[in-house]
Enzyme design. Structure first.
Site, PDB file in Angstrom:
ATOM      1  N   GLU A  93       6.740  -0.453   0.900  1.00 17.19           N
ATOM      2  CA  GLU A  93       8.280  -0.653  -0.054  1.00 17.19           C
ATOM      3  C   GLU A  93       8.716   0.862  -0.294  1.00 17.19           C
ATOM      4  O   GLU A  93       8.049   1.531   0.210  1.00 17.19           O
ATOM      5  CB  GLU A  93       6.936  -1.160  -1.861  1.00 17.19           C
ATOM      6  CG  GLU A  93       6.855  -1.706  -1.913  1.00 17.19           C
ATOM      7  CD  GLU A  93       5.664  -2.302  -2.761  1.00 17.19           C
ATOM      8  OE1 GLU A  93       5.218  -1.262  -3.454  1.00 17.19           O
ATOM      9  OE2 GLU A  93       5.213  -3.668  -2.686  1.00 17.19           O
ATOM     10  N   LYS A 145       9.578   3.933  -1.765  1.00 19.45           N
ATOM     11  CA  LYS A 145       8.864   5.214  -3.107  1.00 19.45           C
ATOM     12  C   LYS A 145      10.579   5.459  -3.575  1.00 19.45           C
ATOM     13  O   LYS A 145      11.135   6.445  -3.119  1.00 19.45           O
ATOM     14  CB  LYS A 145       8.717   5.935  -1.642  1.00 19.45           C
ATOM     15  CG  LYS A 145       7.645   7.181  -2.208  1.00 19.45           C
ATOM     16  CD  LYS A 145       7.384   8.003  -2.080  1.00 19.45           C
ATOM     17  CE  LYS A 145       6.048   9.026  -2.744  1.00 19.45           C
ATOM     18  NZ  LYS A 145       6.463   9.005  -4.826  1.00 19.45           N
ATOM     19  N   ARG A 170       5.461   7.338 -13.196  1.00 22.22           N
ATOM     20  CA  ARG A 170       5.029   5.682 -12.861  1.00 22.22           C
ATOM     21  C   ARG A 170       4.864   5.336 -14.660  1.00 22.22           C
ATOM     22  O   ARG A 170       4.745   6.535 -15.282  1.00 22.22           O
ATOM     23  CB  ARG A 170       3.649   6.842 -12.571  1.00 22.22           C
ATOM     24  CG  ARG A 170       2.221   5.678 -12.007  1.00 22.22           C
ATOM     25  CD  ARG A 170       2.738   5.033 -10.815  1.00 22.22           C
ATOM     26  NE  ARG A 170       1.582   3.875 -10.428  1.00 22.22           N
ATOM     27  CZ  ARG A 170       0.923   4.319  -9.649  1.00 22.22           C
ATOM     28  NH1 ARG A 170       0.257   5.438  -9.339  1.00 22.22           N
ATOM     29  NH2 ARG A 170      -0.405   3.402  -9.007  1.00 22.22           N
ATOM     30  N   ARG A 176       1.122   8.009 -16.494  1.00 19.04           N
ATOM     31  CA  ARG A 176       0.319   8.551 -15.770  1.00 19.04           C
ATOM     32  C   ARG A 176      -1.087   9.109 -16.134  1.00 19.04           C
ATOM     33  O   ARG A 176      -1.813   8.822 -15.089  1.00 19.04           O
ATOM     34  CB  ARG A 176       0.820   8.557 -14.423  1.00 19.04           C
ATOM     35  CG  ARG A 176      -0.441   9.772 -12.719  1.00 19.04           C
ATOM     36  CD  ARG A 176       0.785   9.707 -12.428  1.00 19.04           C
ATOM     37  NE  ARG A 176      -0.261  11.068 -11.668  1.00 19.04           N
ATOM     38  CZ  ARG A 176       0.334  10.851 -10.004  1.00 19.04           C
ATOM     39  NH1 ARG A 176       1.236  10.754  -9.499  1.00 19.04           N
ATOM     40  NH2 ARG A 176      -0.680  11.890 -10.071  1.00 19.04           N
ATOM     41  N   GLU A 181       7.811   1.733 -11.397  1.00 18.25           N
ATOM     42  CA  GLU A 181       7.771   3.161 -11.058  1.00 18.25           C
ATOM     43  C   GLU A 181       8.836   2.926 -12.242  1.00 18.25           C
ATOM     44  O   GLU A 181      10.095   1.914 -11.581  1.00 18.25           O
ATOM     45  CB  GLU A 181       8.299   3.664  -9.308  1.00 18.25           C
ATOM     46  CG  GLU A 181       8.486   5.182  -9.573  1.00 18.25           C
ATOM     47  CD  GLU A 181       7.872   6.224  -9.877  1.00 18.25           C
ATOM     48  OE1 GLU A 181       6.250   5.598  -9.403  1.00 18.25           O
ATOM     49  OE2 GLU A 181       8.090   7.409  -9.059  1.00 18.25           O
ATOM     50  N   PHE A 214       6.020  -3.020  -9.196  1.00 19.04           N
ATOM     51  CA  PHE A 214       4.758  -3.057  -7.568  1.00 19.04           C
ATOM     52  C   PHE A 214       3.905  -3.630  -7.833  1.00 19.04           C
ATOM     53  O   PHE A 214       3.217  -3.792  -6.695  1.00 19.04           O
ATOM     54  CB  PHE A 214       5.626  -1.908  -6.724  1.00 19.04           C
ATOM     55  CG  PHE A 214       4.445  -0.933  -7.349  1.00 19.04           C
ATOM     56  CD1 PHE A 214       3.349  -0.341  -7.677  1.00 19.04           C
ATOM     57  CD2 PHE A 214       5.228   0.941  -8.411  1.00 19.04           C
ATOM     58  CE1 PHE A 214       2.604   0.298  -7.977  1.00 19.04           C
ATOM     59  CE2 PHE A 214       5.082   1.404  -8.320  1.00 19.04           C
ATOM     60  CZ  PHE A 214       3.418   1.783  -8.516  1.00 19.04           C
ATOM     61  N   ARG A 265      -7.745   8.241  -5.321  1.00 26.87           N
ATOM     62  CA  ARG A 265      -6.300   8.784  -3.962  1.00 26.87           C
ATOM     63  C   ARG A 265      -7.413   7.667  -2.649  1.00 26.87           C
ATOM     64  O   ARG A 265      -7.801   8.791  -1.527  1.00 26.87           O
ATOM     65  CB  ARG A 265      -6.521   9.782  -4.307  1.00 26.87           C
ATOM     66  CG  ARG A 265      -5.337  10.552  -3.228  1.00 26.87           C
ATOM     67  CD  ARG A 265      -4.953  11.605  -3.413  1.00 26.87           C
ATOM     68  NE  ARG A 265      -4.490  12.469  -4.788  1.00 26.87           N
ATOM     69  CZ  ARG A 265      -3.463  12.255  -5.419  1.00 26.87           C
ATOM     70  NH1 ARG A 265      -2.231  11.637  -4.891  1.00 26.87           N
ATOM     71  NH2 ARG A 265      -2.281  12.430  -6.489  1.00 26.87           N
ATOM     72  N   LYS A 306       1.729   7.337   1.288  1.00 22.91           N
ATOM     73  CA  LYS A 306       3.138   7.470   1.332  1.00 22.91           C
ATOM     74  C   LYS A 306       4.242   7.973   2.562  1.00 22.91           C
ATOM     75  O   LYS A 306       3.342   9.343   3.082  1.00 22.91           O
ATOM     76  CB  LYS A 306       3.531   8.132   0.139  1.00 22.91           C
ATOM     77  CG  LYS A 306       1.965   9.778   0.347  1.00 22.91           C
ATOM     78  CD  LYS A 306       2.979  10.418  -1.452  1.00 22.91           C
ATOM     79  CE  LYS A 306       1.754  11.287  -1.182  1.00 22.91           C
ATOM     80  NZ  LYS A 306       1.289  11.684  -2.895  1.00 22.91           N
TER      81      LYS A 306
HETATM   82  P1  AMP Z   1       3.387  10.959  -4.879  1.00 25.30           P
HETATM   83  O1  AMP Z   1       3.792  11.813  -6.664  1.00 25.30           O
HETATM   84  O2  AMP Z   1       3.946  12.219  -4.127  1.00 25.30           O
HETATM   85  O3  AMP Z   1       2.299  11.217  -5.203  1.00 25.30           O
HETATM   86  O4  AMP Z   1       3.765   9.471  -4.592  1.00 25.30           O
HETATM   87  C1  AMP Z   1       2.638   8.872  -5.540  1.00 25.30           C
HETATM   88  C2  AMP Z   1       3.550   8.351  -6.060  1.00 25.30           C
HETATM   89  O5  AMP Z   1       5.384   7.698  -6.432  1.00 25.30           O
HETATM   90  C3  AMP Z   1       3.248   6.879  -7.242  1.00 25.30           C
HETATM   91  O6  AMP Z   1       2.600   7.608  -8.156  1.00 25.30           O
HETATM   92  C4  AMP Z   1       3.930   6.397  -7.870  1.00 25.30           C
HETATM   93  O7  AMP Z   1       4.449   7.309  -9.515  1.00 25.30           O
HETATM   94  C5  AMP Z   1       5.876   6.826  -7.095  1.00 25.30           C
HETATM   95  N1  AMP Z   1       5.286   5.021  -5.928  1.00 25.30           N
HETATM   96  C6  AMP Z   1       7.361   4.961  -6.047  1.00 25.30           C
HETATM   97  N2  AMP Z   1       7.780   3.912  -5.936  1.00 25.30           N
HETATM   98  C7  AMP Z   1       5.994   3.174  -5.532  1.00 25.30           C
HETATM   99  C8  AMP Z   1       5.585   2.430  -5.297  1.00 25.30           C
HETATM  100  N3  AMP Z   1       6.634   1.421  -4.678  1.00 25.30           N
HETATM  101  N4  AMP Z   1       4.505   1.629  -4.911  1.00 25.30           N
HETATM  102  C9  AMP Z   1       3.828   2.804  -5.779  1.00 25.30           C
HETATM  103  N5  AMP Z   1       4.060   4.106  -6.060  1.00 25.30           N
HETATM  104  C10 AMP Z   1       4.851   4.014  -6.099  1.00 25.30           C
END
Ligand code: AMP
Length: 571
Positions: A251, A253, A258, A273, A303, A344, A420, A426
């Site tokens: 998907e 990102k 969140r 979050r 998101e 999502f 986690r 990601k």
């Molecule tokens: P990070 O903040 O870099 O740890 O990345 C994780 C965050 O990406 C999640 O907590 C979501 O807020 C965001 N996110 C964006 N797109 C998506 C998606 N398609 N699925 C899950 N999380 C997503």
């Protein structure tokens, strides 16, 4: 319960640095704790509400000093000086109360209930005269407190208990207190799971005491906040396939924040979050959810991304971040910074708990109940892929569309709240960014006089300690005031105001800051460095965004920094 008795537990916990000993002390205490007194578990975390209650006591050091002056009859400046010398306002309170108590014949016995009542009222006060009411509530407690009690009242108020107890220590102690050795290991993960579902330690205490069966009964409820599942970084597409299996779901990102969307009957409730309730800030989302998602009750994970109302182009998180906290002029904000929901996941639907269902099934249901409406609410762009080339192409497309990269998901995996885990990975364009906290700063010179201008950043060590990793001074704006919808970011003046509340110590131009706020920082490179306690230093760190949607417990860990450092070498 007598507050004095509870303070003895604080004292014993603070007297040892060994985690096992702390667990033992806590377990002994928990075994004797009655259900009636269960809320003292919040006090152990320095709180008077469960995690998901966003109410804060909002007490600065200044206000604590004023209350202390009132209660002990000492002069404010004198207290401030002593605080500077000792570095712990709690200890100052203890010393002042002790000397005063010798001349006081009568003192009331404080109960934890009284402490709770007053502290809770602090968070409910609003409007004119608030400050003086706060001072009265605090000094009332201090007047009937003994030295040790005063120490912990003050430490609770300023959010610096210094007993070294994390929720994971309480989790282990619950397992030690109520389960036999053979059950203990499993009980730990069941307690953790129950806690991730409910975010309420007092409730978990009650259930753990009844046994594992009760713990396992904890279920989801629409409207009650739940911790979100978190992602790990994927080093490569190959690694993602190894961890997620074939095929996987890819998907976009999205570069937003969140949101857990809850519907319960007519009520829509929105949580970030960090479990803050932000429903008031987003009437636009409430409206879209009512209109475009079918169902009586649900919890949908999503998101939120912003777009430019004129060009309709999606904008980076930084530009809409102010909508999360902003409680006034919401109508204007909605027009200037419109947002779209990218849904999502779904974990609860019309009475059915879906967290154990495979992602493939959850995502299918999600697509069924959402009517896609661009710029309002749509499901995340998703592809089911079984080869690296296609992932790479989809990734390139995401970057071209100005998003951060891809999320790669295991189609068979359950939803693990608060973890986690490797069910979501990601794949990011920007390897070089981290969420960190600020633990210190220096007052500026010249045109930056009066502002904090150089910020010491920290990540999190293995034991939850803060490890410094560099100094940041760029990416922050010079202009005095902020920064509105047309100009995202933060000014030195704003950041100084935010941090001033959390100053614990001042020495010359330097200040030590209680880690509370989270900032996203980009940099050019990570280097090994003896200068900082993490052993690493960021080269040219630059502020990109204030992450008011994230908790300090969310910041990057030393392990992540090490991984990024290694990945850099591989590149
Ligand atoms: P990070 O903040 O870099 O740890 O990345 C994780 C965050 O990406 C999640 O907590 C979501 O807020 C965001 N996110 C964006 N797109 C998506 C998606 N398609 N699925 C899950 N999380 C997503």
């Amino acid at each position: 319960m007598q507050y004095k008795k509870f303070c003895d537990v604080y004292e014993r916990l603070g007297a040892t640095t060994k985690r096992l000993e702390k667990t033992k002390i806590l377990a002994d205490f928990l075994q004797k704790l009655s259900n009636e007194d269960k809320k003292v578990l919040y006090l152990l975390q320095g709180r008077v509400f469960p995690d998901y209650e966003e109410k804060v006591m909002g007490i600065s050091h200044q206000l604590a000093i004023k209350s202390l002056a009132r209660a002990t009859g000492n002069n404010e400046n004198e207290i401030t000086n002593q605080w500077r010398k000792i570095g712990d306002l709690g200890k100052v309170a203890e010393a002042l109360t002790k000397t005063k108590k010798q001349s006081t014949l009568f003192s009331h016995k404080l109960t934890t209930k009284k402490v709770f009542d007053n502290l809770r009222r602090l968070s409910e006060l609003q409007g004119a005269g608030t400050v003086s009411k706060k001072i009265s509530l605090i000094s009332e407690l201090l007047t009937s407190a003994s030295g040790v009690e005063a120490k912990y009242i003050i430490r609770t108020l300023i959010g610096d208990l210094r007993i070294g107890v994390k929720s994971s220590t309480i989790r282990d102690a619950l397992s030690l207190a109520f389960f036999s050795e053979s059950e203990r290991k499993e009980a730990v993960s069941e307690i953790q799971h129950a806690y991730d579902m409910s975010s309420d330690l007092a409730q978990i205490f009650e259930l753990a005491k009844k046994g594992r069966k009760s713990l396992s009964k904890i279920s989801l409820e629409a409207g009650k906040p739940i911790k979100v599942m978190l992602a790990q970084k994927a080093k490569s597409i190959q690694e993602a396939f190894e961890k997620c299996g074939k095929p996987l779901a890819a998907e976009y990102k999205y570069d937003g924040f969140r949101m857990m969307i809850n519907k319960k009957g007519k009520n829509i409730i929105l949580y970030t979050r960090r479990l803050d309730n932000v429903t008031k800030q987003f009437p636009d989302i409430v409206k879209s959810v009512k209109k475009y998602i079918k169902g009586q009750e649900f919890i949908v994970d999503s998101e939120i991304i912003g777009y430019n109302p004129k060009t309709k182009k999606y904008v980076p998180f930084q530009q809409i971040s102010q909508r999360i906290r902003r409680k006034y002029e919401i109508e204007r904000m909605m027009k200037e910074l419109p947002v779209e929901v990218k849904a999502f996941d779904i974990i609860y639907y019309n009475g059915r708990n879906l967290i154990k269902e495979p992602f493939a099934k959850r995502t299918k249901l999600l697509k069924k109940i959402i009517k896609n409406k661009k710029y309002k609410i749509t499901t995340a762009d998703q592809k089911i892929i079984d080869n690296e080339k296609e992932v790479q192409d989809f990734y390139n497309q995401a970057i071209k569309d100005n998003q951060e990269g891809l999320m790669l998901k295991n189609l068979k995996a359950p939803y693990k709240p608060g973890s986690r885990v490797g069910y979501i990975l990601k794949l990011k364009k920007e390897l070089r960014d981290l969420d960190l906290t600020i633990v210190g700063a220096e007052y500026g010179k010249g045109k930056r006089v009066g502002w904090l201008s150089s910020f010491i950043l920290a990540c999190k060590g293995k034991k939850g300690e803060y490890l410094t990793i560099g100094k940041m001074g760029t990416g922050i704006k010079e202009k005095k005031e902020s920064v509105d919808a047309k100009e995202p970011g933060i000014s030195f003046n704003q950041l100084t105001k935010l941090l001033k509340k959390n100053i614990i110590e001042e020495k010359g131009r330097g200040v030590k800051i209680k880690p509370q706020i989270v900032v996203s920082v980009t940099f050019q490179e990570i280097q090994k460095s003896p200068t900082y306690s993490s052993g690493y230093a960021l080269r040219f760190p630059r502020f990109t965004a204030l992450r008011s949607d994230r908790k300090v417990s969310d910041i990057a860990t030393l392990r992540e920094v090490e991984k990024d450092y290694e990945a850099q070498g591989e590149k």
